[in-house]
Every structure is written in structure tokens, then in C-alpha cells.
Design a protein around this motif. Structure first.
Motif, mmCIF file in Angstrom:
data_model
loop_
_atom_site.group_PDB
_atom_site.id
_atom_site.type_symbol
_atom_site.label_atom_id
_atom_site.label_comp_id
_atom_site.label_asym_id
_atom_site.label_seq_id
_atom_site.Cartn_x
_atom_site.Cartn_y
_atom_site.Cartn_z
ATOM 1 N N ASN A 16 -38.331 -50.849 24.744
ATOM 2 C CA ASN A 16 -38.788 -50.245 25.993
ATOM 3 C C ASN A 16 -37.688 -49.558 26.781
ATOM 4 N N HIS A 20 -39.260 -45.844 27.505
ATOM 5 C CA HIS A 20 -39.807 -45.512 28.824
ATOM 6 C C HIS A 20 -38.975 -44.483 29.586
ATOM 7 N N PHE A 44 -51.610 -38.711 28.874
ATOM 8 C CA PHE A 44 -51.453 -40.073 28.377
ATOM 9 C C PHE A 44 -49.982 -40.277 28.017
ATOM 10 N N TYR A 46 -48.465 -42.117 25.777
ATOM 11 C CA TYR A 46 -48.121 -42.120 24.362
ATOM 12 C C TYR A 46 -48.949 -41.129 23.542
ATOM 13 N N LEU A 111 -51.578 -48.034 21.546
ATOM 14 C CA LEU A 111 -51.026 -47.470 22.778
ATOM 15 C C LEU A 111 -51.840 -46.313 23.340
ATOM 16 N N ILE A 114 -53.059 -45.782 27.247
ATOM 17 C CA ILE A 114 -52.124 -45.962 28.367
ATOM 18 C C ILE A 114 -51.808 -44.621 29.020
ATOM 19 N N LYS A 115 -52.079 -44.545 30.326
ATOM 20 C CA LYS A 115 -51.790 -43.340 31.103
ATOM 21 C C LYS A 115 -50.371 -43.398 31.666
ATOM 22 N N THR A 116 -49.851 -42.240 32.023
ATOM 23 C CA THR A 116 -48.560 -42.178 32.715
ATOM 24 C C THR A 116 -48.700 -42.811 34.095
ATOM 25 N N PRO A 117 -47.762 -43.681 34.502
ATOM 26 C CA PRO A 117 -47.837 -44.276 35.844
ATOM 27 C C PRO A 117 -47.582 -43.230 36.926
ATOM 28 N N CYS A 132 -42.187 -47.708 39.440
ATOM 29 C CA CYS A 132 -42.740 -48.569 38.390
ATOM 30 C C CYS A 132 -41.612 -49.191 37.570
#
Length: 210
Positions: A16, A20, A44, A46, A111, A114-117, A132
Motif C-alpha cells: 500500500n 496509494h 475508480f 483501480y 478491487l 473501489i472509488k477514488t477517495p 484520507c
């Protein structure tokens, strides 16, 4: 599960703390500083992985590879069997046969959702959420630790340094001095500011092996 031979093996295996920050930087660079008009425009994290973000991972992994090689040279009697590059760890952890960084994310069913924060602004648009854990954890407890280890071994990690400076620019964090060295005064100013070994009274690479 596999038993690594030391803390260093886990720290310098790519997970990570590399993925990230690299992806967030890629989105920030390619998406107008990480800004989108609507939530549907937000990619997204990923599934929409792009070439630029994949190249960022490759460049950080090269820096990690430099540090891993220096560790192996410094401690030739240690096996470091599980001190792995991104694709090596991905293949071990997910029993995959991926040879392409971008494909390893775009094709991942695990994965995909999972959306972008992001955070929504008053005008209804969205921006990358710089509060985040991709920032608050993966920089001070990931990249900055690797930067510190690199300095102890006298090797350069130019893209890791670049990403840390980017984080400082957009968040106002303080991890590096003006000459791009780990700023011990800043990193140790308060408890839990960073996870570098001196935060725990450890001042040499030798002392973090076990």
C-alpha cells in the motif's frame, strides 16, 4: 501466510505504501489537480488505472529496488526471501501470473468497486481527499521510512523524494529539509508524526533487522 526474516523485509516489500501515493499522484497530475465536476466523473481507483499511474508505481518500485539491493549488500548473510518488488509480491499474495502493473489493477475483481477517495465542495464538484489514509498513513509510515533507510545506506531514491515533496506542497506536511533529507526535528516533533525508526529510539539499520 509466510514468515519474513525481519521488519526490513516487510517494510521494503511493495504494498500500500507504494500503490496509494503513486496512484493519488497520478490522478492529481492527470485530472486537473484531482478535481471532477460530478461524482460520476470520479474514476475508480483501480479499475480505471492508467499508464501514467502505473509508471509512477514502476518508478517508486525502482527506488525501493535500489534500497533492497543496498540492504542485501549490507547484510549478505541474511536471506530476505520475502523482500519483494510489486509484481513479485502481487504474484505471491494473489497467486497470479501478472507481468504488467496496470493490468494487475484493471483486471482485479477484488478491487474493481473501489472509488477514488474524494470530498464534495460547496459547488457540487469533487476533489481528492488529502486527509484520507493514503496520505496520513502511507507517507509518514511508508515512503518516509524508506527514505530514512535509504539515507542510512547512502543511496538515492529520487521519485520517492519527489512524492514526499509533493505531499508537503499540497498538505503542508513537513518531512524533509530544504536539501531533501529526512528532517528529524520535524519527524520527531510530536509522537506519531512519522514511523521512522528514530521515533522509537532506533537509530541504525542494524537495529531494525530483528
Amino acid at each position: 501466510f509466510y514468515q519474513a526474516c525481519s521488519f526490513v523485509s516487510i517494510t521494503l516489500s511493495v504494498d500500500n505504501q507504494l500503490i496509494h501515493p503513486s496512484r493519488m499522484y497520478g490522478l492529481w497530475k492527470q485530472c486537473n489537480g484531482g478535481k471532477w465536476k460530478t461524482y460520476d466523473d470520479v474514476p475508480f481507483f483501480y479499475k480505471d488505472f492508467d499508464d501514467f499511474s502505473a509508471d509512477c508505481i514502476r518508478r517508486v518500485d525502482e527506488d525501493y529496488g535500489t534500497v533492497r539491493a543496498a540492504i542485501r549488500k549490507h547484510f549478505p548473510d541474511r536471506p530476505f526471501k520475502y523482500m519483494l518488488s510489486y509484481l513479485e509480491l502481487e504474484r505471491l499474495s494473489h497467486t497470479s501470473d501478472n507481468v504488467d502493473i496496470k493490468a494487475s489493477f484493471k483486471d482485479s475483481k477484488q478491487l474493481a468497486a473501489i472509488k477514488t477517495p474524494v470530498l464534495q465542495l460547496d459547488d457540487g464538484s469533487y476533489i481528492i481527499n488529502t486527509q484520507c489514509r493514503f496520505f496520513t498513513d502511507d507517507f509518514p509510515y511508508g515512503l518516509v521510512i524508506t527514505k530514512w533507510i535509504a539515507e542510512q545506506l547512502d543511496v538515492e531514491v529520487p521519485f520517492i523524494t519527489h512524492l514526499i515533496k509533493w505531499d508537503q506542497d499540497i498538505r503542508g506536511d513537513k518531512y524533509l529539509t530544504k536539501d531533501d533529507k529526512v528532517d528529524l526535528d520535524a519527524c520527531l516533533a510530536e509522537k506519531y508524526t512519522s514511523g521512522i525508526p528514530p521515533s522509537y529510539g532506533i537509530t541504525s539499520v542494524e537495529d531494525i533487522l530483528d
